[in-house]
Design an enzyme around this catalytic site. Structure first.
Site, PDB file in Angstrom:
ATOM      1  N   TYR A   1       3.377  -2.093  -5.741  1.00 60.07           N
ATOM      2  CA  TYR A   1       2.119  -2.305  -6.454  1.00 60.07           C
ATOM      3  C   TYR A   1       2.381  -2.475  -7.945  1.00 60.07           C
ATOM      4  CZ  TYR A   1       0.518  -0.010  -2.181  1.00 60.07           C
ATOM      5  OH  TYR A   1       0.318   0.349  -0.877  1.00 60.07           O
ATOM      6  N   HIS A  19      -5.710  -1.839  -2.942  1.00 62.35           N
ATOM      7  CA  HIS A  19      -5.181  -1.031  -1.846  1.00 62.35           C
ATOM      8  C   HIS A  19      -5.531   0.438  -2.067  1.00 62.35           C
ATOM      9  CE1 HIS A  19      -2.209  -4.181  -0.636  1.00 62.35           C
ATOM     10  NE2 HIS A  19      -2.281  -4.488  -1.925  1.00 62.35           N
ATOM     11  N   LYS A  71      -5.691  -3.532   8.989  1.00 62.09           N
ATOM     12  CA  LYS A  71      -5.617  -2.367   8.089  1.00 62.09           C
ATOM     13  C   LYS A  71      -6.992  -2.079   7.503  1.00 62.09           C
ATOM     14  CE  LYS A  71      -0.990  -1.790   6.683  1.00 62.09           C
ATOM     15  NZ  LYS A  71      -0.533  -0.503   6.325  1.00 62.09           N
ATOM     16  N   CYS A  99      -7.428  -0.415   4.811  1.00 58.96           N
ATOM     17  CA  CYS A  99      -7.155  -0.308   3.382  1.00 58.96           C
ATOM     18  C   CYS A  99      -7.903  -1.402   2.607  1.00 58.96           C
ATOM     19  CB  CYS A  99      -5.650  -0.441   3.191  1.00 58.96           C
ATOM     20  SG  CYS A  99      -5.065  -0.668   1.522  1.00 58.96           S
ATOM     21  N   HIS A 104      -7.097  -5.271   0.616  1.00 61.44           N
ATOM     22  CA  HIS A 104      -6.010  -5.561   1.550  1.00 61.44           C
ATOM     23  C   HIS A 104      -6.581  -5.957   2.911  1.00 61.44           C
ATOM     24  CE1 HIS A 104      -1.965  -4.025   3.409  1.00 61.44           C
ATOM     25  NE2 HIS A 104      -2.065  -5.328   3.440  1.00 61.44           N
TER      26      HIS A 104
END
Length: 151
Positions: A40, A10, A134, A136, A127
Site C-alpha cells: 500500500y 482497502h 473480497k 474489503c 478493493h
C-alpha cells in the site's frame, strides 16, 4: 512517471484489538516474499494518523491487475467480532465490518481529497469493486466519495 487512473481503498482486515501500522504491514508483506515490502502507498491508523507506505512513484502490490496504474490506501481495521459465543463456548468468528473511527473517516477524506487534487482523472474505488470476492474495505467507497469522482 506513472499514470494513475485508480485510487483503491482497502482495509487491513484486523480485529479491533489488533494493530496494523505501515511498519507491521511491511513486515507481513516481506514475510510473504514481497521484496519491496508494504504493497500500500498509505495506511490510515485508527487514531487518524496517516502513515507513508510504498512511495507513490513505485508500483504498488495491493490489487491484482491494477497495481501499475493505481494508488493503494489502507485503513487499519475491517474485522469485527459479532454474535454470541458458539455452543461450545468459543468466541464468535470475525466478520468483515466497517470499523473506521471518526478520526479515520476524516483522515481518509482528507487523504483522498489530496490524491484527487493530484490525480483528478483517477476513479476512487474499493478493493471489492475490482475484486468482488473480497469484502474489503467493508464500505461503499464509490458512494462515500461520489463528490470527488472524475466527471
Amino acid at each position: 512517471m506513472r499514470t494513475i487512473t485508480l485510487i483503491v481503498v482497502h482495509c487491513s482486515a484486523v480485529k479491533p484489538d489488533q494493530t496494523s501500522s505501515a511498519a507491521q504491514i511491511d513486515t507481513w508483506h516481506r514475510r510473504r516474499g514481497w521484496k519491496l515490502g508494504i504493497g500500500y502507498h498509505y495506511v490510515v491508523r485508527r487514531s487518524g494518523e496517516v502513515e507513508q507506505g510504498r512511495p507513490e512513484y513505485l508500483v504498488g502490490a495491493h490489487c491484482l491487475n491494477h497495481n501499475a496504474h493505481s494508488i493503494g490506501v489502507c485503513y487499519e481495521g475491517g474485522l469485527d467480532i459479532r454474535g454470541p459465543l458458539d455452543p461450545k463456548g468459543r468466541l464468535p468468528k470475525q466478520e468483515p465490518a466497517d470499523t473506521r473511527t471518526q478520526a479515520q473517516k476524516a483522515a481518509l477524506r482528507s487523504l483522498i481529497e489530496d490524491l484527487h487534487r493530484r490525480y483528478p482523472r483517477a476513479l476512487i474505488v474499493g478493493h471489492h469493486d475490482l475484486y468482488p470476492p473480497k469484502p474489503c474495505p467493508c464500505f461503499d467507497v464509490v458512494a462515500t466519495y461520489r463528490d470527488l469522482q472524475p466527471e
